[in-house]
Enzyme design. Structure first.
Site, mmCIF file in Angstrom:
data_model
loop_
_atom_site.group_PDB
_atom_site.id
_atom_site.type_symbol
_atom_site.label_atom_id
_atom_site.label_comp_id
_atom_site.label_asym_id
_atom_site.label_seq_id
_atom_site.Cartn_x
_atom_site.Cartn_y
_atom_site.Cartn_z
ATOM 1 N N ARG A 236 0.567 -1.331 0.060
ATOM 2 C CA ARG A 236 0.450 0.128 0.514
ATOM 3 C C ARG A 236 1.039 0.796 0.131
ATOM 4 O O ARG A 236 1.721 1.054 1.193
ATOM 5 C CB ARG A 236 -0.593 0.067 0.898
ATOM 6 C CG ARG A 236 -2.409 -0.873 1.229
ATOM 7 C CD ARG A 236 -3.214 -0.248 0.297
ATOM 8 N NE ARG A 236 -4.324 -1.309 -0.163
ATOM 9 C CZ ARG A 236 -4.168 -2.846 -0.742
ATOM 10 N NH1 ARG A 236 -2.556 -2.819 -1.118
ATOM 11 N NH2 ARG A 236 -5.531 -3.309 -1.041
ATOM 12 N N GLU A 265 -4.711 7.049 -6.085
ATOM 13 C CA GLU A 265 -4.593 6.528 -6.788
ATOM 14 C C GLU A 265 -5.875 6.599 -7.635
ATOM 15 O O GLU A 265 -6.801 6.727 -7.390
ATOM 16 C CB GLU A 265 -4.230 5.312 -7.437
ATOM 17 C CG GLU A 265 -3.101 4.653 -6.421
ATOM 18 C CD GLU A 265 -3.309 2.623 -6.081
ATOM 19 O OE1 GLU A 265 -3.923 2.464 -5.555
ATOM 20 O OE2 GLU A 265 -1.985 2.602 -5.234
ATOM 21 N N HIS A 284 -1.044 0.007 -9.984
ATOM 22 C CA HIS A 284 -1.434 -1.280 -9.112
ATOM 23 C C HIS A 284 -2.460 -1.676 -9.291
ATOM 24 O O HIS A 284 -3.487 -2.581 -9.791
ATOM 25 C CB HIS A 284 -2.425 -0.380 -8.445
ATOM 26 C CG HIS A 284 -2.786 -0.800 -7.163
ATOM 27 N ND1 HIS A 284 -3.061 0.354 -6.060
ATOM 28 C CD2 HIS A 284 -2.254 -2.162 -6.462
ATOM 29 C CE1 HIS A 284 -3.270 -1.096 -4.976
ATOM 30 N NE2 HIS A 284 -2.954 -2.285 -5.046
#
Length: 318
Positions: A236, A265, A284
């Site tokens: 994270r 994000e 991601h």
């Protein structure tokens, strides 16, 4: 169920309909392919929906957003937990929150090694130069004999450790609860946090984001790393102080960073991590695999059908 309106969020690749039988719900299904950038947009776009399917933590549902969605009755999160959803606030509003399965952590562990190998062998730059008509331009690094430092040795960290050992790397680890005995079970040596950062040639982060881990890797830790070291984060973004990392990369305090996760994000278009030569960045995608998506969307449809039948399944409670 004909009057039921379902929103499927953050389907960046436009694949949600492929992986589940949404027609079986006999409901109106709308799929969103772009991120909803802020709370006001979330509320305005989702006000008319009874059910929302959230892809992991791409869209936040804090208490103030949930209060502004009075029609919402069911919120399905893909995966087993979702830190972006205020589950107690949802329960207080009578919103049921359900989870899906998560078949394996292999995808994230595999991406970790894709990033490590790409970074140490300069693959993005070398590939670009070949496409541009050039040839060899840099000198890579071998992993054999180097030290892999694991920040966290759970199901992901231990899997990454096994691959490091196959590359003949020394594997060391630290976390707040890690014991020497537990580390030894995985052929890993437990060290102090300070030792992890000073000794490692590659530091790979595999911790859950919590108040204890937020900002755990800051200026002090980055400054203590070897100037040739690689920092890898597929966990994270907020575990690392992003501003301190950008500064360390600009000033060449560390060799490079390979990152799949970020504070915000999608990563803002003008963010320096998009352009720094010693930052290898992916969007991601650690969990973005065929196997995971099949389970996520299949279970989401099952959750909705069970909820409509009055027997919710996989309910999240806190």
């Amino acid at each position: 169920m004909k009057d039921l309106r379902i929103a499927v969020l953050d389907d960046y690749q436009n694949v949600a309909r492929r992986y589940a039988d949404w027609d079986s719900l006999d409901a109106e299904v709308e799929v969103f392919h772009r991120a909803l950038p802020d709370a006001d947009t979330v509320v305005s776009e989702l006000a008319g929906f009874d059910v929302v399917v959230a892809m992991r933590e791409r869209t936040r549902f804090p208490a103030d957003v949930l209060r502004r969605l009075p029609r919402l009755r069911l919120l399905v999160t893909t995966g087993p937990v979702n830190a972006a959803i205020d589950v107690p606030a949802a329960a207080a509003q009578g919103i049921v929150v359900c989870r899906t399965g998560y078949p394996d952590a292999a995808g994230t562990a595999e991406l970790t090694w894709a990033l490590i190998l790409a970074a140490v062998r300069n693959l993005p730059a070398e590939t670009r130069h070949v496409r541009e008509g050039g040839w060899q331009t840099g000198v890579g690094t071998m992993l054999a004999g180097k030290t892999l430092g694991l920040l966290g040795l759970g199901r992901l960290g231990s899997r990454v450790a096994r691959v490091g050992q196959a590359f003949d790397m020394e594997t060391i680890a630290w976390s707040q609860n890690l014991t020497a005995g537990k580390a030894a079970e995985h052929g890993v040596r437990a060290v102090t946090k300070e030792q992890l950062f000073t000794r490692s040639d590659v530091v790979s982060i595999h911790l859950v984001l919590s108040e204890r881990s937020r900002g755990l890797v800051g200026e002090a830790e980055l400054s203590s790393m070897k100037p040739t070291a690689l920092l890898v984060n597929t966990s994270r973004g907020p575990i690392v102080d992003q501003d301190a990392l950008v500064d360390a990369l600009r000033r060449r305090k560390i060799g490079a960073a390979a990152l799949d996760v970020f504070d915000a994000e999608p990563l803002p278009e003008e963010h320096p991590l998009r352009t720094l030569e010693n930052a290898l960045v992916t969007p991601h995608i650690g969990y973005v695999t065929e196997g995971n998506y099949q389970v996520f969307y299949r279970d989401a449809v099952e959750n909705i059908a069970a909820f409509v039948a009055g027997e919710p399944i996989r309910v999240l409670r806190k």
